[in-house]
Design a protein around this motif. Structure first.
Motif, PDB file in Angstrom:
ATOM      1  N   TYR A   1      -0.415  -3.272  -5.727  1.00 52.47           N
ATOM      2  CA  TYR A   1      -0.039  -2.052  -5.015  1.00 52.47           C
ATOM      3  C   TYR A   1      -1.325  -1.258  -4.766  1.00 52.47           C
ATOM      4  N   TYR A   2      -1.834  -1.327  -3.541  1.00 54.62           N
ATOM      5  CA  TYR A   2      -3.047  -0.592  -3.201  1.00 54.62           C
ATOM      6  C   TYR A   2      -2.709   0.893  -3.041  1.00 54.62           C
ATOM      7  N   ARG A   3      -3.620   1.742  -3.514  1.00 53.64           N
ATOM      8  CA  ARG A   3      -3.373   3.184  -3.505  1.00 53.64           C
ATOM      9  C   ARG A   3      -4.243   3.889  -2.467  1.00 53.64           C
ATOM     10  N   SER A   4      -3.653   4.859  -1.797  1.00 61.45           N
ATOM     11  CA  SER A   4      -4.425   5.680  -0.857  1.00 61.45           C
ATOM     12  C   SER A   4      -4.650   7.075  -1.426  1.00 61.45           C
ATOM     13  N   PHE A   5      -4.164   7.298  -2.653  1.00 66.18           N
ATOM     14  CA  PHE A   5      -4.419   8.565  -3.339  1.00 66.18           C
ATOM     15  C   PHE A   5      -5.436   8.340  -4.446  1.00 66.18           C
ATOM     16  N   PHE A   6      -6.482   9.135  -4.443  1.00 57.13           N
ATOM     17  CA  PHE A   6      -7.460   9.100  -5.518  1.00 57.13           C
ATOM     18  C   PHE A   6      -7.679  10.528  -6.003  1.00 57.13           C
ATOM     19  N   LYS A   7      -7.686  10.705  -7.291  1.00 57.24           N
ATOM     20  CA  LYS A   7      -7.783  12.049  -7.860  1.00 57.24           C
ATOM     21  C   LYS A   7      -9.245  12.488  -7.911  1.00 57.24           C
ATOM     22  N   THR A   8      -9.679  13.163  -6.856  1.00 62.08           N
ATOM     23  CA  THR A   8     -11.027  13.714  -6.802  1.00 62.08           C
ATOM     24  C   THR A   8     -10.928  15.148  -6.309  1.00 62.08           C
ATOM     25  N   ARG A   9     -11.999  15.864  -6.382  1.00 69.98           N
ATOM     26  CA  ARG A   9     -11.957  17.261  -5.941  1.00 69.98           C
ATOM     27  C   ARG A   9     -11.784  17.369  -4.425  1.00 69.98           C
ATOM     28  N   HIS A  10     -12.063  16.272  -3.703  1.00 68.11           N
ATOM     29  CA  HIS A  10     -11.907  16.289  -2.248  1.00 68.11           C
ATOM     30  C   HIS A  10     -10.523  15.803  -1.813  1.00 68.11           C
ATOM     31  N   ASN A  11      -9.742  15.275  -2.747  1.00 71.20           N
ATOM     32  CA  ASN A  11      -8.447  14.691  -2.375  1.00 71.20           C
ATOM     33  C   ASN A  11      -7.400  15.060  -3.422  1.00 71.20           C
ATOM     34  N   GLU A  12      -7.163  16.356  -3.554  1.00 70.12           N
ATOM     35  CA  GLU A  12      -6.197  16.808  -4.545  1.00 70.12           C
ATOM     36  C   GLU A  12      -4.787  16.420  -4.114  1.00 70.12           C
ATOM     37  N   ALA A  13      -3.883  16.410  -5.071  1.00 64.46           N
ATOM     38  CA  ALA A  13      -2.508  16.006  -4.782  1.00 64.46           C
ATOM     39  C   ALA A  13      -1.807  17.032  -3.905  1.00 64.46           C
ATOM     40  N   VAL A  14      -0.904  16.540  -3.073  1.00 62.12           N
ATOM     41  CA  VAL A  14      -0.036  17.416  -2.304  1.00 62.12           C
ATOM     42  C   VAL A  14       1.299  17.463  -3.028  1.00 62.12           C
ATOM     43  N   ASP A  15       1.698  18.657  -3.445  1.00 60.43           N
ATOM     44  CA  ASP A  15       2.937  18.817  -4.199  1.00 60.43           C
ATOM     45  C   ASP A  15       4.133  18.638  -3.266  1.00 60.43           C
ATOM     46  N   GLU A  16       4.961  17.608  -3.531  1.00 65.76           N
ATOM     47  CA  GLU A  16       6.120  17.325  -2.681  1.00 65.76           C
ATOM     48  C   GLU A  16       7.162  18.446  -2.739  1.00 65.76           C
ATOM     49  N   ASN A  17       7.117  19.266  -3.781  1.00 67.17           N
ATOM     50  CA  ASN A  17       8.109  20.336  -3.916  1.00 67.17           C
ATOM     51  C   ASN A  17       7.731  21.597  -3.143  1.00 67.17           C
TER      52      ASN A  17
ATOM     53  N   VAL B   1       0.868  -1.172   0.000  1.00 73.13           N
ATOM     54  CA  VAL B   1       0.000   0.000   0.000  1.00 73.13           C
ATOM     55  C   VAL B   1       0.906   1.223   0.000  1.00 73.13           C
ATOM     56  N   THR B   2       0.536   2.234  -0.768  1.00 72.44           N
ATOM     57  CA  THR B   2       1.386   3.417  -0.900  1.00 72.44           C
ATOM     58  C   THR B   2       0.731   4.636  -0.265  1.00 72.44           C
ATOM     59  N   SER B   3       1.557   5.605   0.083  1.00 66.96           N
ATOM     60  CA  SER B   3       1.112   6.801   0.802  1.00 66.96           C
ATOM     61  C   SER B   3       0.198   7.669  -0.063  1.00 66.96           C
ATOM     62  N   PRO B   4      -0.487   8.631   0.564  1.00 66.62           N
ATOM     63  CA  PRO B   4      -1.367   9.535  -0.197  1.00 66.62           C
ATOM     64  C   PRO B   4      -0.613  10.452  -1.157  1.00 66.62           C
ATOM     65  N   PHE B   5       0.722  10.381  -1.162  1.00 67.90           N
ATOM     66  CA  PHE B   5       1.526  11.261  -2.012  1.00 67.90           C
ATOM     67  C   PHE B   5       2.089  10.535  -3.225  1.00 67.90           C
ATOM     68  N   GLN B   6       1.666   9.277  -3.411  1.00 65.92           N
ATOM     69  CA  GLN B   6       2.142   8.483  -4.541  1.00 65.92           C
ATOM     70  C   GLN B   6       1.011   8.267  -5.538  1.00 65.92           C
ATOM     71  N   TYR B   7       1.215   8.743  -6.743  1.00 64.46           N
ATOM     72  CA  TYR B   7       0.237   8.516  -7.804  1.00 64.46           C
ATOM     73  C   TYR B   7       0.246   7.052  -8.237  1.00 64.46           C
ATOM     74  N   GLY B   8      -0.893   6.596  -8.723  1.00 63.06           N
ATOM     75  CA  GLY B   8      -0.978   5.271  -9.314  1.00 63.06           C
ATOM     76  C   GLY B   8      -0.845   5.359 -10.823  1.00 63.06           C
ATOM     77  N   LEU B   9      -1.094   4.253 -11.487  1.00 55.51           N
ATOM     78  CA  LEU B   9      -1.008   4.246 -12.948  1.00 55.51           C
ATOM     79  C   LEU B   9      -2.133   5.062 -13.570  1.00 55.51           C
ATOM     80  N   THR B  10      -3.314   5.046 -12.914  1.00 55.33           N
ATOM     81  CA  THR B  10      -4.462   5.782 -13.455  1.00 55.33           C
ATOM     82  C   THR B  10      -5.063   6.750 -12.447  1.00 55.33           C
ATOM     83  N   ASN B  11      -4.790   6.560 -11.142  1.00 55.03           N
ATOM     84  CA  ASN B  11      -5.380   7.345 -10.052  1.00 55.03           C
ATOM     85  C   ASN B  11      -6.886   7.141  -9.929  1.00 55.03           C
TER      86      ASN B  11
END
Length: 404
Positions: A60-76, A38-48
């Motif tokens: 590889y289970y994903r904890s990040f999903f690309k929705t308006r309620h769970n936008e990506a956190v920019d690591e930079n 399982v990967t952290s909320p900061f790791q994109y999947g193949l399709t999200n």
């Protein structure tokens, strides 16, 4: 035996940490261990969009999903707001790990640094009475000290030092990749009998099955492959190459990083014609890349983190039967014995690096055939993932027996 690996990063991101994770999971699967990740909320999947990605037959289970309620956190992004936003995500991550571990009936939860994965896994293990293993590959606070010297960086490093130490002490067992890291953990209060060293390794079969190009070239071709960051010492290497422009030596730099544009400007402005920026190289391209090289060079600077962390690329170079020359920092000295399976120069010493490169050029690559053979023998005996998988399996079995 079923093991859940909790990863901060994974494929499809391709960096040293994700390649190690890939090889750990693949080798454990080959050794008969049932593995999922399982990967952290900061790791994109193949399709999200999917609950999990299946890569090399492993979920590889994903904890990040690309929705308006769970936008990506920019690591930079480094603002305080972003920092708190990342920390807040730990609560949802704990819920995901808990649900997955319970539904999949895992026996061991193996978290990989940073503490974000470690703390989350420890809490779940307490709730479900599972075995908690923590793997430390490097200490993030040490890197922060190198790249930034301001008050905020120092404060962050001190806080993370405390949290990492807390995370380490809660583990049933800790895996590190070097002796220097083991010593660091002992100073933090970790118990010696709860620490195992499982170093970086290579897939020997991949290298053995690679067709090599044995063309004679009038130029000696050196290469650096990896991240283009400050601790790798590339700035000094480029200046050394400038002073060797009268010789038939070429340096190719493969990789990406924050200093890449600066180096491109330096090479252009100073007209350093024997250094070529090749850009990022995909993992599947490595056999072809190695086939065109004579020497792999790792000029790491002397820092606490380079003394503790062993790089992967020199081991890959050994497996591909290439001569490795490198600086004498602690992490490299754990895998290279000077004049036995590689050549070392004094870290941060321009003249020492220059003299060694010139010596290799003068002698010719064939002069080092015994060193190259010793290096190949070393990775076969001590640095293969097949061997490492058995070490992990022994650790898991011992912990499970104690937990009965």
């Amino acid at each position: 035996m079923k093991v859940l690996h909790v990863l901060y990063q994974s494929l499809p991101t391709k960096v040293g940490a994700t390649i190690r994770s890939r090889d750990i999971l693949l080798s454990q699967k080959s050794a008969g261990i049932d593995v999922i990740a399982v990967t952290s909320p900061f790791q994109y999947g193949l399709t999200n969009e999917n609950l999990y990605d299946e890569i090399n037959g492993i979920k590889y289970y994903r904890s990040f999903f690309k929705t308006r309620h769970n936008e990506a956190v920019d690591e930079n992004q480094k603002s305080v707001f972003i920092l708190f936003k990342k920390l807040y995500r730990i609560f949802s991550f704990i819920r995901i790990i808990y649900k997955l571990a319970k539904n999949e009936k895992v026996d061991v939860i193996h978290a990989h640094s940073t503490f974000f994965c470690g703390i989350s896994s420890w809490i779940v293990c307490c709730l479900l009475n599972k075995i908690y293993v923590y793997e430390v590959r490097s200490l993030w606070e040490e890197y922060r000290k190198v790249v930034s010297k301001n008050f905020r960086a120092k404060l962050e490093s001190n806080i993370i030092h405390y949290i990492e130490s807390f995370t380490i002490k809660r583990a049933k067992h800790v895996v590190v990749i070097s002796e220097e890291l083991r010593e660091n953990l002992l100073k933090r209060g970790a118990k010696d009998n709860k620490i195992s060293i499982i170093g970086n390794a290579v897939n020997i079969n991949l290298a053995n099955n690679t067709k090599r190009i044995e063309e004679k070239n009038e130029y000696l071709t050196l290469a650096y492959i990896g991240s283009v960051v400050k601790i790798e010492g590339l700035e000094l290497l480029i200046q050394v190459m400038k002073e060797l422009m009268h010789l038939k030596i070429i340096l190719k730099i493969y990789g990406k990083g924050p200093l890449l544009l600066d180096f491109e400007k330096t090479i252009k402005n100073q007209e350093i014609s024997n250094v070529i920026i090749m850009g990022e190289v995909e993992q599947e391209q490595l056999p072809e890349v190695f086939s065109q090289l004579d020497v792999i060079i790792n000029p790491r600077t002397k820092t606490k983190i380079t003394d503790e962390v062993t790089p992967l690329k020199p081991l890959e170079a050994m497996a591909y039967k290439k001569l490795v020359i490198a600086s004498d920092v602690g992490g490299i000295k754990e895998i290279i014995t000077d004049k036995y399976n590689g050549l070392l120069f004094k870290a941060d010493d321009k003249e020492s690096m220059k003299l060694l490169i010139q010596q290799v050029y003068d002698n010719g690559i064939d002069h080092y055939s015994n060193i190259i053979a010793n290096a190949m023998d070393y990775v076969k005996k001590h640095r293969s993932w097949d061997t490492n998988a058995l070490k992990y399996k022994a650790i898991y079995n011992k912990l499970l027996d104690k937990n009965l």
